[in-house]
Design an enzyme around this catalytic site. Structure first.
Site, mmCIF file in Angstrom:
data_model
loop_
_atom_site.group_PDB
_atom_site.id
_atom_site.type_symbol
_atom_site.label_atom_id
_atom_site.label_comp_id
_atom_site.label_asym_id
_atom_site.label_seq_id
_atom_site.Cartn_x
_atom_site.Cartn_y
_atom_site.Cartn_z
ATOM 1 N N LYS A 82 10.961 10.314 16.897
ATOM 2 C CA LYS A 82 10.031 10.962 15.990
ATOM 3 C C LYS A 82 9.782 11.678 15.522
ATOM 4 C CE LYS A 82 5.121 13.176 17.249
ATOM 5 N NZ LYS A 82 4.610 13.344 18.312
ATOM 6 N N GLU A 111 -1.095 5.596 21.965
ATOM 7 C CA GLU A 111 -0.537 7.417 22.131
ATOM 8 C C GLU A 111 -1.509 7.848 22.427
ATOM 9 O OE1 GLU A 111 1.656 11.033 20.146
ATOM 10 O OE2 GLU A 111 1.901 9.294 19.575
ATOM 11 N N ARG A 148 -3.634 17.419 24.676
ATOM 12 C CA ARG A 148 -4.420 18.065 23.504
ATOM 13 C C ARG A 148 -6.198 18.295 24.745
ATOM 14 N NH1 ARG A 148 -2.869 16.883 17.207
ATOM 15 N NH2 ARG A 148 -0.416 15.767 18.626
#
Length: 220
Positions: free
Chosen positions: A138, A50, A54
């Site tokens: 999640k 993943e 950001r």
């Protein structure tokens, strides 16, 4: 059809989380780190990666890993909107991870047949996600919202759900989560710490990945 000699790529979140007990959560600040980092993690046994959206180089990193590390199954994290999802898909992200869920994001992922792991914490958020067809969620930020204790409690009213807790999980605490039957895998950044990326110590990253890949898990 798949290429001769290559196994088919996982197409669902369930299949992706089944690849290994840990999904590395990667914050990549330098594009040149992307490929050697991905190769080091894959060599250690962690194939589902993943890359969080950001940093300003996140999409470039995703594109390079997708193009140059065929054994990696690279996805985008911190997907907040349909535009995030579509940008990630364009550069080769095979799945998405979000800290929460909106109807717009759910519909976008469904329209593109793009595997999405959305975040949920409260019972209402979980029921909303179930209503939109999700059975893998999640839990974020896992350590701060109740950790293994919360996951045990959620197993009662939601026995069919599987979770990938992320946030505040370490090499020392990962096993506490993976021992739960409703935890398919955990997300963690400890396998790719900034200090190792800064010096390009890829063998050390591979060793951390190897240890993570060997962690036992009860759920899947």
């Amino acid at each position: 059809m798949t290429d001769k000699g290559h196994a088919p790529k996982p197409r669902t979140i369930s299949e992706i989380l089944a690849l290994a007990p840990v999904v590395p959560v990667l914050v990549i600040d330098r594009t040149e780190h992307a490929v050697p980092l991905a190769r080091a993690l894959v060599e250690g046994g962690l194939k589902a990666l993943e890359v969080t959206l950001r940093t300003r180089v996140a999409l470039d990193a995703l594109e390079r890993i997708s193009a140059e590390v065929p054994d990696a199954l690279v996805g985008a994290g911190t997907v907040l909107s349909p535009s995030d999802a579509e940008a990630a898909m364009r550069v080769g992200a095979r799945f998405g991870v979000s800290p929460g869920l909106t109807d717009a994001l759910a519909f976008s992922a469904r329209d593109h047949a793009w595997p999405l792991l959305p975040g949920a914490v409260t019972s209402s958020e979980i029921m909303h996600a179930i209503g939109l067809g999700f059975d893998h969620l999640k839990l974020f930020p896992a350590a701060e919202v109740g950790g293994p204790g919360l996951l045990k409690a959620l197993a009662g009213p939601f026995p069919h759900l599987r979770f990938c807790p992320t946030g505040g999980i370490t090499a020392e605490t990962a096993s506490d989560y993976l021992a739960l039957p409703n935890v398919a895998a955990v997300g963690g950044s400890w396998v790719a710490p900034a200090r190792l990326l800064a010096v390009g110590d890829w063998p050390a990253v591979t060793e951390l990945a190897r240890r993570a890949a060997a962690l036992p898990r009860k759920g899947n």
